[in-house]
Design an enzyme around this catalytic site. Structure first.
Site, short mmCIF file in Angstrom:
data_model
loop_
_atom_site.label_atom_id
_atom_site.label_comp_id
_atom_site.label_asym_id
_atom_site.label_seq_id
_atom_site.Cartn_x
_atom_site.Cartn_y
_atom_site.Cartn_z
N LYS A 196 12.27 11.75 -31.40
CA LYS A 196 11.53 11.90 -30.15
C LYS A 196 10.04 12.05 -30.41
O LYS A 196 9.68 12.83 -31.29
CB LYS A 196 12.08 13.14 -29.44
CG LYS A 196 11.34 13.56 -28.21
CD LYS A 196 11.98 14.75 -27.60
CE LYS A 196 11.02 15.33 -26.62
NZ LYS A 196 11.05 16.73 -26.52
N LYS A 229 11.33 15.75 -34.13
CA LYS A 229 10.58 15.89 -32.89
C LYS A 229 9.11 16.07 -33.22
O LYS A 229 8.72 17.03 -33.88
CB LYS A 229 11.12 17.10 -32.12
CG LYS A 229 10.37 17.36 -30.84
CD LYS A 229 11.08 18.40 -30.01
CE LYS A 229 10.28 18.66 -28.75
NZ LYS A 229 10.92 19.67 -27.92
C1 PBG Z 1 11.59 21.08 -24.79
C2 PBG Z 1 11.53 19.63 -24.44
C3 PBG Z 1 10.39 18.87 -24.18
C4 PBG Z 1 10.85 17.58 -23.88
C5 PBG Z 1 12.23 17.60 -23.96
N1 PBG Z 1 12.63 18.86 -24.33
C6 PBG Z 1 8.97 19.27 -24.10
C7 PBG Z 1 8.23 19.72 -25.27
O1 PBG Z 1 8.69 19.72 -26.41
O2 PBG Z 1 7.10 20.12 -25.03
C8 PBG Z 1 9.96 16.42 -23.52
C9 PBG Z 1 10.63 15.26 -22.93
C10 PBG Z 1 9.73 14.29 -22.26
O3 PBG Z 1 8.50 14.28 -22.44
O4 PBG Z 1 10.27 13.48 -21.50
N2 PBG Z 1 12.49 21.77 -23.97
#
Ligand code: PBG
Length: 312
Positions: free
Chosen positions: A236, A183
């Protein structure tokens, strides 16, 4: 070559069965509020979520992933691990009406903490181990409510192992974990933070999310998570990291998911609305590209649009 023949030699087939649709649950009743930066995506109360899930199922989309926005936020994110919390209630309601739909839950504290960080904060530091304990509690309450899979999205160290142990001890040995393993600290999460009302009140998430410039680091993170018991690995965002999706798939051969995140969705929606691109064509091209890169599963706000397009 005719279209029929072209389709016979096509290497990659995008299917509705590959898609996971993200949903945002809010307290209240009959609430359906569009997220201004994500046209077509709404925050919904539990009753509306259930209706939405009936539609999702009818379209042939096999799974949803739930994000909750609680009534109250506090320093320790209590709403996240409350057995009557917003997500826990939504899971029960969905499972009652649409039991065949796979319900996945995002496990994190950022939507539930007043400061918007993914864990417990002391001073300017996020406390890893204390936060992981709460993530285990959150996962357990989701699974007890009927969730089919949990997806920890925080990136804290050791959380997959801890959640696995916590679930096993409570008899949930058959519940898989989809780990947000690679991530990145990304600007593409902007619209999500409006949707989940989770913008950090100070600082950012760079201490626990990865530097976009790193690729080998992603391999190490993924390897660790597989070792700790992750069943599905997620990369991601998707588009700027398709090389990571490919590397993960080639190196580990595990079920791999890619999250086509909010900013990736909003860009296409915006350009489509301005008439600058053909939205449907670009959407299918993007999703096919993510699949071609090696993703078995795609989390996408386009899931309903894509299911409709693929059905015609
Ligand atoms: C954290 C989480 C995030 C997203 C999914 N789970 C936000 C972050 O890490 O700030 C982002 C997903 C998206 O942008 O569609 N709970």
């Amino acid at each position: 070559m005719t279209e029929q023949l072209r389709s016979m030699v096509r290497e990659t087939t995008l299917s509705t069965k590959d898609l996971i649709y993200p949903l945002f649950v809010v307290p209240g009743e009959k609430k359906r509020k569009e997220i201004s930066s994500m046209p077509g995506v709404h925050q919904m109360s539990v009753d509306q979520i259930v209706r939405e899930c009936v539609d999702v199922k009818t379209l042939g989309i096999p799974a949803v992933i739930l994000f909750g926005i609680p009534e109250h936020k506090d320093e320790v994110g209590s709403g996240a691990y409350d057995e009557n919390g917003i997500v826990q209630r939504a899971i029960r309601a969905i499972k009652k009406e649409v039991p065949e739909l796979v319900v996945i839950t995002d496990v994190c504290l950022c939507e539930y903490t007043s400061h918007g960080h993914c864990g417990i904060v002391r001073g300017n530091e996020i406390l890893n181990d204390e936060s992981v304990e709460l993530l285990v509690r959150e996962s357990l309450t989701h699974v007890q409510a009927g969730a089919d899979m949990v997806a920890p999205s925080d990136m804290f160290d050791g959380r997959v192992r801890a959640i696995r142990a916590g679930l096993d001890q409570s008899g949930f040995t058959g519940i898989p974990i989809m780990s947000y393993a690679a991530k990145y600290a990304s600007g593409f999460y902007g619209p999500f933070r409006e949707a989940a009302e989770s913008t950090p009140q100070f600082g950012d998430r760079r201490s626990h999310q990865m530097d976009p410039a790193n690729s080998d680091e992603a391999m190490r993170e993924v390897e660790l998570d597989i070792h700790e018991g992750a069943d599905i690995i997620m990369v991601k965002p998707a588009l700027p990291y398709l090389d990571i999706v490919r590397r993960v798939k080639d190196k580990f051969g595990v079920p791999t998911a890619a999250y086509n995140v909010s900013g990736e969705y909003s860009m296409i929606k915006a350009a489509g609305r301005l008439g600058w691109i053909d939205e449907q064509r670009v959407m299918l091209e993007v999703l096919t590209g993510i699949k071609r890169a090696g993703a078995d599963l795609i989390l996408t706000y386009f899931a309903k649009d894509a299911a409709k397009a693929l059905a015609t």
